[in-house]
Design a protein around this motif. Structure first.
Motif, mmCIF file in Angstrom:
data_model
loop_
_atom_site.group_PDB
_atom_site.id
_atom_site.type_symbol
_atom_site.label_atom_id
_atom_site.label_comp_id
_atom_site.label_asym_id
_atom_site.label_seq_id
_atom_site.Cartn_x
_atom_site.Cartn_y
_atom_site.Cartn_z
ATOM 1 N N ASP A 16 21.832 -5.557 -11.152
ATOM 2 C CA ASP A 16 20.601 -4.939 -10.679
ATOM 3 C C ASP A 16 20.823 -3.478 -10.314
ATOM 4 O O ASP A 16 19.963 -2.636 -10.549
ATOM 5 C CB ASP A 16 20.074 -5.714 -9.469
ATOM 6 C CG ASP A 16 18.679 -5.246 -9.059
ATOM 7 O OD1 ASP A 16 17.721 -5.511 -9.818
ATOM 8 O OD2 ASP A 16 18.555 -4.606 -8.001
ATOM 9 N N SER A 17 21.986 -3.172 -9.761
ATOM 10 C CA SER A 17 22.277 -1.787 -9.372
ATOM 11 C C SER A 17 22.378 -0.878 -10.599
ATOM 12 O O SER A 17 21.943 0.279 -10.563
ATOM 13 C CB SER A 17 23.581 -1.723 -8.572
ATOM 14 O OG SER A 17 24.662 -2.275 -9.316
ATOM 15 N N GLU A 18 22.944 -1.410 -11.688
ATOM 16 C CA GLU A 18 23.060 -0.624 -12.915
ATOM 17 C C GLU A 18 21.693 -0.472 -13.583
ATOM 18 O O GLU A 18 21.366 0.584 -14.122
ATOM 19 C CB GLU A 18 24.040 -1.296 -13.886
ATOM 20 C CG GLU A 18 25.482 -1.258 -13.419
ATOM 21 C CD GLU A 18 25.986 0.172 -13.266
ATOM 22 O OE1 GLU A 18 25.692 1.006 -14.155
ATOM 23 O OE2 GLU A 18 26.671 0.455 -12.267
ATOM 24 N N TYR A 19 20.908 -1.551 -13.534
ATOM 25 C CA TYR A 19 19.563 -1.500 -14.103
ATOM 26 C C TYR A 19 18.712 -0.462 -13.378
ATOM 27 O O TYR A 19 17.910 0.242 -13.983
ATOM 28 C CB TYR A 19 18.917 -2.883 -13.998
ATOM 29 C CG TYR A 19 17.509 -2.963 -14.565
ATOM 30 C CD1 TYR A 19 17.289 -3.065 -15.935
ATOM 31 C CD2 TYR A 19 16.402 -2.923 -13.712
ATOM 32 C CE1 TYR A 19 15.997 -3.133 -16.450
ATOM 33 C CE2 TYR A 19 15.109 -2.996 -14.225
ATOM 34 C CZ TYR A 19 14.925 -3.101 -15.598
ATOM 35 O OH TYR A 19 13.650 -3.164 -16.096
ATOM 36 N N ASP A 20 18.927 -0.345 -12.073
ATOM 37 C CA ASP A 20 18.157 0.590 -11.263
ATOM 38 C C ASP A 20 18.462 2.037 -11.637
ATOM 39 O O ASP A 20 17.635 2.931 -11.417
ATOM 40 C CB ASP A 20 18.467 0.353 -9.784
ATOM 41 C CG ASP A 20 17.346 0.835 -8.883
ATOM 42 O OD1 ASP A 20 16.171 0.594 -9.225
ATOM 43 O OD2 ASP A 20 17.634 1.458 -7.856
ATOM 44 N N LYS A 21 19.641 2.287 -12.218
ATOM 45 C CA LYS A 21 20.040 3.648 -12.561
ATOM 46 C C LYS A 21 19.461 4.101 -13.905
ATOM 47 O O LYS A 21 19.387 5.292 -14.179
ATOM 48 C CB LYS A 21 21.570 3.747 -12.632
ATOM 49 C CG LYS A 21 22.268 3.504 -11.302
ATOM 50 C CD LYS A 21 23.775 3.550 -11.491
ATOM 51 C CE LYS A 21 24.508 3.252 -10.186
ATOM 52 N NZ LYS A 21 25.982 3.245 -10.371
ATOM 53 N N ARG A 22 19.050 3.148 -14.729
ATOM 54 C CA ARG A 22 18.569 3.495 -16.059
ATOM 55 C C ARG A 22 17.183 4.127 -15.996
ATOM 56 O O ARG A 22 16.361 3.782 -15.161
ATOM 57 C CB ARG A 22 18.547 2.254 -16.956
ATOM 58 C CG ARG A 22 19.924 1.654 -17.149
ATOM 59 C CD ARG A 22 19.908 0.481 -18.093
ATOM 60 N NE ARG A 22 19.415 0.842 -19.417
ATOM 61 C CZ ARG A 22 19.545 0.071 -20.490
ATOM 62 N NH1 ARG A 22 20.131 -1.115 -20.383
ATOM 63 N NH2 ARG A 22 19.067 0.449 -21.651
ATOM 64 N N ALA A 23 16.947 5.077 -16.907
ATOM 65 C CA ALA A 23 15.678 5.814 -16.901
ATOM 66 C C ALA A 23 14.689 5.305 -17.946
ATOM 67 O O ALA A 23 13.573 5.804 -18.039
ATOM 68 C CB ALA A 23 15.949 7.298 -17.149
ATOM 69 N N ASP A 24 15.093 4.287 -18.730
ATOM 70 C CA ASP A 24 14.236 3.826 -19.826
ATOM 71 C C ASP A 24 13.716 2.409 -19.585
ATOM 72 O O ASP A 24 13.461 1.655 -20.523
ATOM 73 C CB ASP A 24 15.008 3.862 -21.149
ATOM 74 C CG ASP A 24 16.281 3.029 -21.098
ATOM 75 O OD1 ASP A 24 16.696 2.631 -19.993
ATOM 76 O OD2 ASP A 24 16.867 2.775 -22.177
ATOM 77 N N THR A 25 13.565 2.046 -18.303
ATOM 78 C CA THR A 25 13.136 0.692 -17.973
ATOM 79 C C THR A 25 11.723 0.682 -17.386
ATOM 80 O O THR A 25 11.187 1.716 -16.982
ATOM 81 C CB THR A 25 14.094 0.055 -16.955
ATOM 82 O OG1 THR A 25 14.049 0.824 -15.740
ATOM 83 C CG2 THR A 25 15.515 0.050 -17.483
ATOM 84 N N ALA A 26 11.135 -0.507 -17.330
ATOM 85 C CA ALA A 26 9.804 -0.650 -16.729
ATOM 86 C C ALA A 26 9.845 -0.286 -15.248
ATOM 87 O O ALA A 26 8.917 0.332 -14.716
ATOM 88 C CB ALA A 26 9.309 -2.085 -16.908
ATOM 89 N N ARG A 27 10.939 -0.665 -14.576
ATOM 90 C CA ARG A 27 11.073 -0.344 -13.160
ATOM 91 C C ARG A 27 11.089 1.163 -12.943
ATOM 92 O O ARG A 27 10.431 1.681 -12.029
ATOM 93 C CB ARG A 27 12.356 -0.962 -12.600
ATOM 94 C CG ARG A 27 12.560 -0.684 -11.118
ATOM 95 C CD ARG A 27 13.911 -1.192 -10.651
ATOM 96 N NE ARG A 27 14.000 -2.643 -10.774
ATOM 97 C CZ ARG A 27 15.106 -3.329 -10.501
ATOM 98 N NH1 ARG A 27 16.200 -2.691 -10.105
ATOM 99 N NH2 ARG A 27 15.133 -4.635 -10.641
#
Length: 208
Positions: free
Chosen positions: A110-121
């Motif tokens: 989740d922490s890595e997903y939060d860093k990505r700029a190409d996500t729905a979040r």
């Protein structure tokens, strides 16, 4: 290329020794059996080089094998509704291509997903949408609290034993106070009207 005197396309049912299901597909009669096998790879999962094809009538009676790779599909007696059965010789086991638990899945912390700029979040954060719009969330919470206060005030304003109007033009008596059930925070659950209509399940029924 087409086969003279017959429709250019035929609908057939595809089954396989590896799968438990059948698939209805349409194919050009002008395909060679070798080309046909390549198309079947996407349907049954078997490599084209490991396929043996059998032709069955619509009522599942064996007709013949489709064993000449250079021959056209339309050169065989393949009619509408026939079934073509694929026998796999690759060594795969039955149901192997149906068991999705064996498919490697992409996982990310989740922490890595939060860093990505190409996500729905990331998009929702940049656009201040949903739970990332603090002002909107606070506004909804305030509105919910106000509704609870208003409902409580309405409930307290009706005394026990007071007459109330029920849907269907029948009159009953109020039996208890309080709101008509718990409200879920942050949602918009259905609400029972408190006044002037009475739909409390404990109402006494019509007055005689």
């Amino acid at each position: 290329m087409s086969v003279t005197g017959t429709p250019a396309v035929v609908s057939v049912s595809i089954s396989s020794s590896l799968n438990s299901f059948r698939t209805l597909k349409r194919y050009a009669r002008g395909l060679t059996i070798a080309e046909f096998k390549c198309k079947l790879e996407l349907v049954v999962g078997s490599p084209a080089s490991c396929m043996e094809l059998e032709l069955y009538t619509p009522d599942d009676k064996f007709v013949m094998k489709l064993d000449r790779d250079e021959a056209l599909l339309g050169s065989y007696p393949v009619d509408e509704g026939c079934r073509i059965h694929v026998i796999d010789h690759s060594g795969a086991t039955i149901g192997e291509y149906e068991d999705v638990s064996k498919v490697e899945k992409f996982q990310i912390a989740d922490s890595e997903y939060d860093k990505r700029a190409d996500t729905a979040r990331s998009f929702m954060k940049r656009s201040h949408l949903g739970q990332y719009n603090k002002e909107e969330m606070l506004k909804k919470e305030s509105e919910l609290e106000q509704k609870l206060v208003e409902e409580k005030a309405l409930a307290e304003a009706i005394s026990l034993g007071a007459r109330c109007e029920v849907r269907g033009s029948r009159a009953g008596r109020r039996k208890r106070g309080g709101s008509p059930g718990p409200l879920l925070a942050g949602r918009n659950p259905p609400r029972l009207p408190l006044f002037p209509q009475c739909t409390d399940p404990e109402w006494e029924g019509p007055l005689e």
